[in-house]
Write an enzyme that holds these catalytic residues in place. Structure first.
Site, PDB file in Angstrom:
ATOM      1  CB  THR A   7      -0.920   0.112   1.145  1.00 15.04           C
ATOM      2  OG1 THR A   7      -1.717   1.233   1.231  1.00 15.04           O
ATOM      3  CG2 THR A   7      -0.114   0.258   2.539  1.00 15.04           C
ATOM      4  CG  ASP A  68      -8.996  -2.591  -3.189  1.00 13.23           C
ATOM      5  OD1 ASP A  68      -8.214  -1.687  -3.706  1.00 13.23           O
ATOM      6  OD2 ASP A  68     -10.241  -2.308  -3.632  1.00 13.23           O
ATOM      7  CG  PHE A 151      -7.921   7.174   6.597  1.00 15.68           C
ATOM      8  CD1 PHE A 151      -7.901   6.085   7.618  1.00 15.68           C
ATOM      9  CD2 PHE A 151      -8.041   7.034   5.225  1.00 15.68           C
ATOM     10  CE1 PHE A 151      -7.889   4.945   7.426  1.00 15.68           C
ATOM     11  CE2 PHE A 151      -8.160   5.502   4.843  1.00 15.68           C
ATOM     12  CZ  PHE A 151      -8.185   4.516   5.683  1.00 15.68           C
ATOM     13  CE1 TYR A 153     -16.243   8.866   0.716  1.00 11.75           C
ATOM     14  CE2 TYR A 153     -14.835   7.279   0.724  1.00 11.75           C
ATOM     15  CZ  TYR A 153     -15.402   8.336  -0.155  1.00 11.75           C
ATOM     16  OH  TYR A 153     -15.407   8.323  -1.362  1.00 11.75           O
ATOM     17  CE  LYS A 174     -11.143   3.064  10.754  1.00 10.58           C
ATOM     18  NZ  LYS A 174     -10.465   4.170   9.718  1.00 10.58           N
ATOM     19  CG  HIS A 179     -13.453  -1.617   6.954  1.00 14.94           C
ATOM     20  ND1 HIS A 179     -13.281  -0.641   7.912  1.00 14.94           N
ATOM     21  CD2 HIS A 179     -12.913  -0.974   5.860  1.00 14.94           C
ATOM     22  CE1 HIS A 179     -12.861   0.389   7.655  1.00 14.94           C
ATOM     23  NE2 HIS A 179     -12.205   0.284   6.418  1.00 14.94           N
TER      24      HIS A 179
HETATM   25  P1  ITT Z   1      -3.423   1.554  -2.074  1.00 12.70           P
HETATM   26  O1  ITT Z   1      -4.359   1.119  -2.978  1.00 12.70           O
HETATM   27  O2  ITT Z   1      -2.080   2.155  -2.016  1.00 12.70           O
HETATM   28  O3  ITT Z   1      -3.762   0.632  -0.638  1.00 12.70           O
HETATM   29  P2  ITT Z   1      -5.677   3.504  -1.631  1.00 12.70           P
HETATM   30  O4  ITT Z   1      -6.082   4.549  -0.468  1.00 12.70           O
HETATM   31  O5  ITT Z   1      -5.900   3.909  -2.922  1.00 12.70           O
HETATM   32  O6  ITT Z   1      -4.459   2.744  -1.123  1.00 12.70           O
HETATM   33  P3  ITT Z   1      -8.031   1.835  -1.860  1.00 12.70           P
HETATM   34  O7  ITT Z   1      -7.939   1.951  -3.229  1.00 12.70           O
HETATM   35  O8  ITT Z   1      -8.241   0.619  -1.128  1.00 12.70           O
HETATM   36  O9  ITT Z   1      -6.673   2.374  -1.418  1.00 12.70           O
HETATM   37  O10 ITT Z   1      -9.244   2.675  -1.404  1.00 12.70           O
HETATM   38  C1  ITT Z   1      -9.578   2.853  -0.321  1.00 12.70           C
HETATM   39  C2  ITT Z   1     -10.509   4.152  -0.082  1.00 12.70           C
HETATM   40  O11 ITT Z   1     -11.664   3.735   0.874  1.00 12.70           O
HETATM   41  C3  ITT Z   1      -9.659   5.119   0.738  1.00 12.70           C
HETATM   42  O12 ITT Z   1      -8.808   5.913  -0.093  1.00 12.70           O
HETATM   43  C4  ITT Z   1     -10.894   5.957   1.556  1.00 12.70           C
HETATM   44  O13 ITT Z   1     -11.595   7.001   0.750  1.00 12.70           O
HETATM   45  C5  ITT Z   1     -11.903   4.583   1.703  1.00 12.70           C
HETATM   46  N1  ITT Z   1     -11.540   3.957   3.085  1.00 12.70           N
HETATM   47  C6  ITT Z   1     -11.112   2.539   3.105  1.00 12.70           C
HETATM   48  N2  ITT Z   1     -11.081   2.328   4.515  1.00 12.70           N
HETATM   49  C7  ITT Z   1     -11.120   3.333   5.078  1.00 12.70           C
HETATM   50  C8  ITT Z   1     -11.395   3.799   6.553  1.00 12.70           C
HETATM   51  O14 ITT Z   1     -11.125   2.786   7.545  1.00 12.70           O
HETATM   52  N3  ITT Z   1     -11.666   5.051   6.901  1.00 12.70           N
HETATM   53  C9  ITT Z   1     -12.173   5.721   5.924  1.00 12.70           C
HETATM   54  N4  ITT Z   1     -12.122   5.702   4.769  1.00 12.70           N
HETATM   55  C10 ITT Z   1     -11.823   4.282   4.149  1.00 12.70           C
END
Ligand code: ITT
Length: 194
Positions: A7, A68, A151, A153, A174, A179
């Site tokens: 990530t 993801d 962070f 949402y 949290k 999740h």
């Molecule tokens: P990597 O692919 O490099 O891991 P990314 O931020 O692009 O980083 P994703 O494609 O999985 O990762 O998108 C995850 C998005 O979902 C993240 O940017 C947030 O907008 C949201 N999200 C996921 N987990 C969250 C959390 O615990 N709290 C708040 N928002 C979350």
């Protein structure tokens, strides 16, 4: 044990680090500046998690874990879902993502604001996926942002039973029900099973 997380999202790796504690050394893209950008061309969390874990595990020794994740809002037919990170128009721009979500949900009444965070984790080694796990947490979308922790949402999502957003509840609560926490617990079980 060292666990390499595929990530670039520092918030994800920090949460994983906090949850794993001293038993694991957690590394991520900041420890490997040469990692390529892995295009997330899948249409499901599992496809994208598999793409990231397999691509990075082909480059490093040992287990690679990917995450993801995203937010599924029932009134929006599951959006933003796998496109959570770029929902506002620009990849990783959390204020814009939140602004769009609030806008889309403006007319949606209290009883129809249900949503869930979903996290799919894949463990891969040598370029091949070995196993995957899914964690979910159910809750609702608030009418306005609340709280400053976490962070993405987090200021707009209140898990059922708490009456506060993840951004108000803080990382200990949290992590105990998120999740990511639920997926990671299964990862740890798998890693620790001989
Ligand atoms: P990597 O692919 O490099 O891991 P990314 O931020 O692009 O980083 P994703 O494609 O999985 O990762 O998108 C995850 C998005 O979902 C993240 O940017 C947030 O907008 C949201 N999200 C996921 N987990 C969250 C959390 O615990 N709290 C708040 N928002 C979350």
């Amino acid at each position: 044990m060292t666990l390499i997380i595929a990530t670039r999202n520092q918030h994800k790796s920090e949460e994983i680090r906090q949850m794993l504690g001293d038993a694991f050394v957690v590394k991520d893209a900041t420890d490997y500046p040469d990692w390529p950008e892995v295009a997330e061309t899948g249409t499901t969390f599992l496809e994208n998690a598999t793409l990231k874990a397999e691509a990075i595990s082909a480059l490093v020794e040992g287990y690679v874990l990917s995450d993801d994740s995203g937010l599924e809002v029932d009134a929006l037919h599951g959006a933003p879902g796998v496109w959570s990170s770029s929902y506002g128009g620009k990849e990783g721009d959390h204020p814009r993502n939140n602004a769009r979500l609030l806008e889309e949900m403006k007319q949606v009444p209290e009883e129809l604001r249900s949503a869930r965070f979903v996290c799919t984790m894949v463990i891969a080694q040598g370029g091949k996926s070995l196993v995957h796990f899914v964690g979910r947490v159910e809750g609702k979308i608030l009418n306005s942002a609340s709280g400053a922790q976490g962070f993405g949402y987090d200021p707009l999502f209140a898990p059922f039973g708490y009456g506060k957003s993840f951004a108000e509840l803080g990382s200990a609560i949290k992590n105990s029900l998120s999740h990511r926490g639920r997926a990671l617990a299964q990862v740890v079980d798998w890693l620790q099973t001989p």
